[in-house]
Design an enzyme around this catalytic site. Structure first.
Site, PDB file in Angstrom:
ATOM      1  N   GLY A 155       0.822  -1.225   0.000  1.00  0.00           N
ATOM      2  CA  GLY A 155       0.000   0.000   0.000  1.00  0.00           C
ATOM      3  C   GLY A 155       0.840   1.251   0.000  1.00  0.00           C
ATOM      4  N   GLY A 213       2.522   3.787   1.474  1.00  0.00           N
ATOM      5  CA  GLY A 213       3.026   4.085   2.814  1.00  0.00           C
ATOM      6  C   GLY A 213       3.523   5.516   2.958  1.00  0.00           C
ATOM      7  NE  ARG A 214       8.246   6.538  -0.406  1.00  0.00           N
ATOM      8  CZ  ARG A 214       9.361   6.891  -0.959  1.00  0.00           C
ATOM      9  NH1 ARG A 214       9.954   7.995  -0.597  1.00  0.00           N
ATOM     10  NH2 ARG A 214       9.913   6.154  -1.882  1.00  0.00           N
ATOM     11  N   GLY A 220       7.076   7.830   6.112  1.00  0.00           N
ATOM     12  CA  GLY A 220       6.143   8.481   5.189  1.00  0.00           C
ATOM     13  C   GLY A 220       6.752   9.613   4.393  1.00  0.00           C
ATOM     14  NE  ARG A 272       3.680   8.344  -8.499  1.00  0.00           N
ATOM     15  CZ  ARG A 272       4.178   7.194  -8.022  1.00  0.00           C
ATOM     16  NH1 ARG A 272       5.407   6.820  -8.326  1.00  0.00           N
ATOM     17  NH2 ARG A 272       3.457   6.449  -7.229  1.00  0.00           N
ATOM     18  CG  ASP A 300       5.202  -3.600  -5.063  1.00  0.00           C
ATOM     19  OD1 ASP A 300       5.778  -4.667  -5.380  1.00  0.00           O
ATOM     20  OD2 ASP A 300       5.782  -2.673  -4.473  1.00  0.00           O
ATOM     21  CG  ASN A 301       7.530  -1.067  -7.646  1.00  0.00           C
ATOM     22  OD1 ASN A 301       6.757  -0.416  -6.959  1.00  0.00           O
ATOM     23  ND2 ASN A 301       8.703  -1.487  -7.203  1.00  0.00           N
TER      24      ASN A 301
HETATM   25  P1  AMP Z   1       8.898   1.183  -3.193  1.00  0.00           P
HETATM   26  O1  AMP Z   1      10.190   0.522  -2.926  1.00  0.00           O
HETATM   27  O2  AMP Z   1       8.982   2.687  -3.274  1.00  0.00           O
HETATM   28  O3  AMP Z   1       8.145   0.611  -4.341  1.00  0.00           O
HETATM   29  O4  AMP Z   1       8.017   0.940  -1.883  1.00  0.00           O
HETATM   30  C1  AMP Z   1       7.673  -0.323  -1.375  1.00  0.00           C
HETATM   31  C2  AMP Z   1       6.740  -0.144  -0.213  1.00  0.00           C
HETATM   32  O5  AMP Z   1       7.392   0.546   0.856  1.00  0.00           O
HETATM   33  C3  AMP Z   1       5.478   0.671  -0.522  1.00  0.00           C
HETATM   34  O6  AMP Z   1       4.430   0.124   0.221  1.00  0.00           O
HETATM   35  C4  AMP Z   1       5.845   2.045  -0.018  1.00  0.00           C
HETATM   36  O7  AMP Z   1       4.719   2.826   0.283  1.00  0.00           O
HETATM   37  C5  AMP Z   1       6.661   1.714   1.215  1.00  0.00           C
HETATM   38  N1  AMP Z   1       7.605   2.799   1.573  1.00  0.00           N
HETATM   39  C6  AMP Z   1       8.727   3.165   0.914  1.00  0.00           C
HETATM   40  N2  AMP Z   1       9.344   4.188   1.533  1.00  0.00           N
HETATM   41  C7  AMP Z   1       8.585   4.488   2.628  1.00  0.00           C
HETATM   42  C8  AMP Z   1       8.676   5.459   3.671  1.00  0.00           C
HETATM   43  N3  AMP Z   1       9.681   6.337   3.733  1.00  0.00           N
HETATM   44  N4  AMP Z   1       7.705   5.458   4.622  1.00  0.00           N
HETATM   45  C9  AMP Z   1       6.692   4.579   4.569  1.00  0.00           C
HETATM   46  N5  AMP Z   1       6.539   3.656   3.620  1.00  0.00           N
HETATM   47  C10 AMP Z   1       7.474   3.595   2.653  1.00  0.00           C
HETATM   48 MG    MG Z   2       6.553   0.957  -5.267  1.00  0.00          MG
END
Ligand code: AMP
Ligand code: MG
Length: 492
Positions: A93, A95-96, A129, A179, A255-256
């Site tokens: 989900g 997260g930020r 976040g 974005r 998820d990406n």
């Molecule tokens: P990503 O690697 O950006 O695709 O993120 C993978 C997951 O980690 C997703 O659920 C993001 O929302 C969460 N996430 C990444 N960075 C943060 C952060 N600084 N705080 C909270 N959630 C994060």
């Molecule tokens: Mg992601």
């Protein structure tokens, strides 16, 4: 769901609230202590046909920075699952990130406006976040480079420096990326819906996607099979386009991967300099799962996960349903190969190609790798030869000059002098890609000294990557040995 238009905000809808309640959660944007608008992508707004006044206004800034007591929308964070490096994570989900809602373009399409780095949500787990200014600048440069190359991508509309610091390996300035995208629904969103075990949820999500993004499938006999087939076509095209410009996504987790096949979530991604088919940049990709030449296989793997979520929606017994979906998945590789092959032939300037051209193209890629040649520069110089430039710059790229001379002779024998191919060849061979070392330099100047001039010049060149002028020639250059960036980090 329509939201009232307040203070001339162009964000007038919040369509994700139409999804089943388990698919999102309401979440307020965290306040920023001293927000400032660092970059506004006015070119993008004009592509949408949307004015920039609101974004430049105090109200706009305060809204995007989470400081508005009377917000224009009630933001949501979206739920999704994901296979990360093939490991199942039931709940990831946003997260930020906060989905503010949608703007309407001048041709009537809806554009998601999402904030990234805007504070904790229901899905943050241990994370703060937040996003670092460096990661936001990086996503801006690379996504806008991708758009400049004509490859589908989420876009970067604005950067807001929050005035707060973020704790990573060291304390760094924090920022929010505004974005935009046609959709923020991912393969992982389907996996999350499927994981609820409620057929009504996965059906609502699939219908939502068809309704908003594939309305022509509505009348189809089996619209969910047709949906998979469309996504397969678009992803095959996307991955081939990435590869033709040497792009490595780096974290092709489910998820990406966007359901509308826009490149999304620029983390440890990179455009490669020296050509090496199994090149990896991501510091966390130790086994080369997401290497340049693995991306098509991984896309099929991810799309198989999507297919599994659609299975219960088919009007077929499980066994026949699986067979039908497998038949669709089998279409990916031939489609991908076709686009990649056609694109490669264009890069070499071959017109009406025959088998001998294909064979030469394949041998040439092996040669590029053996001679450790810069991928972009090679095709750029080759394109310049078509307009009568000297052989020397191209020959200098070869480690073994005699091999270069022999190669050029063969190429001259096969190439066409058709004037149309010159234009096609230029379109296939950019002068500028977002080179890691230049991106890093621009980020350093901005983060360490608050100097955004290099960032802005680089962004401008990348937005128009097929034309070089004396004031941006430097951005063509590959890194010097001491400038080579071999890894990019998930620096969030
Ligand atoms: P990503 O690697 O950006 O695709 O993120 C993978 C997951 O980690 C997703 O659920 C993001 O929302 C969460 N996430 C990444 N960075 C943060 C952060 N600084 N705080 C909270 N959630 C994060
Ligand atoms: Mg992601």
């Amino acid at each position: 769901m329509d939201i009232p238009i307040l203070n001339d905000s162009p964000i007038t809808q919040q369509r994700y609230r139409d999804l089943p309640i388990t698919m999102f959660s309401e979440s307020n944007i965290a306040a920023s202590s001293a927000p400032s608008l660092i970059v506004l992508n006015e070119k993008l707004l004009s592509e949408y046909g949307i004015g920039s006044d609101w974004f430049k206004s105090e109200k706009g800034l305060m809204t995007l920075a989470g400081n508005d007591a009377d917000p224009i929308s009630s933001p949501v964070a979206m739920a999704y699952s994901g296979h990360q490096f093939a490991h199942w994570v039931p709940l990831l989900g946003d997260g930020r990130a906060h989905m503010l809602g949608q703007m309407k373009s001048n041709v009537g399409s809806l554009i998601d406006v999402q904030l990234k780095g805007s504070g904790r949500t229901h899905y943050s787990r241990g994370g703060d976040g937040r996003a670092t200014l460096g990661s936001v600048l990086r996503e801006y440069l690379i996504s806008e480079a991708m758009a400049g190359l004509g490859i589908p991508t989420t876009r970067s509309l604005a950067i807001i420096k929050t005035g707060d610091t973020v704790q990573r390996e060291k304390i760094t300035p924090g920022a929010i990326l505004v974005r935009t995208a046609s959709s923020h629904i991912r393969v992982g969103t389907f996996q999350y819906a499927s994981d609820t075990q409620e057929i009504s949820v996965i059906k609502a999500l699939a219908d939502f996607v068809i309704n908003h993004h594939f309305p022509e499938l509505e009348q189809h006999n089996d619209k969910y099979v047709a949906l998979l087939s469309e996504v397969i076509n678009q992803q095959a095209e996307l991955v081939a386009q990435w590869m033709l410009v040497g792009f490595i996504h780096g974290v092709m987790n489910t998820d990406n991967m966007s359901i509308v096949s826009e490149t999304i979530d620029y983390g440890p991604c990179a455009f490669m300099d020296t050509f090496k088919p199994n090149r990896v940049f991501s510091s966390i990709d130790r086994n080369g799962r997401y290497a340049w030449d693995q991306q098509a296989n991984i896309a099929v793997w991810n799309l198989s996960r999507l297919a599994e979520t659609l299975l219960p929606l088919l009007d077929l017994e499980t066994e026949s349903g699986v067979k039908v979906l497998e038949e669709q998945l089998a279409e990916f590789i031939p489609k991908f190969n076709f686009t990649l092959r056609q694109g490669m032939l264009k890069k070499f300037g071959f017109y009406q190609p025959a088998d001998k051209h294909l064979e030469f193209t394949s041998d040439s890629l092996t040669m590029l790798s053996e001679q450790k040649i810069d991928f972009t520069l090679f095709f750029n110089y080759l394109t310049n030869l078509q307009k009568g430039d000297d052989d020397e710059p191209l020959l200098e790229l070869f480690t073994e000059r005699d091999k270069g001379i022999a190669w050029l002779n063969k190429w001259r024998h096969l190439k066409s002098d058709n004037p149309e191919i010159r234009i096609a060849m230029r379109r296939a061979n950019p002068v500028f890609i977002a080179r890691n070392h230049q991106v890093e330099k621009a980020i350093r100047a901005a983060e360490d000294n608050g100097d955004f001039s290099l960032f802005k010049r680089l962004a401008k060149s990348l937005a128009n990557p097929f034309e070089v002028s004396p004031d941006n020639e430097e951005f063509q250059s590959p890194p010097l040995p001491e400038e080579i960036v071999t890894q990019t980090f998930c620096g969030t």
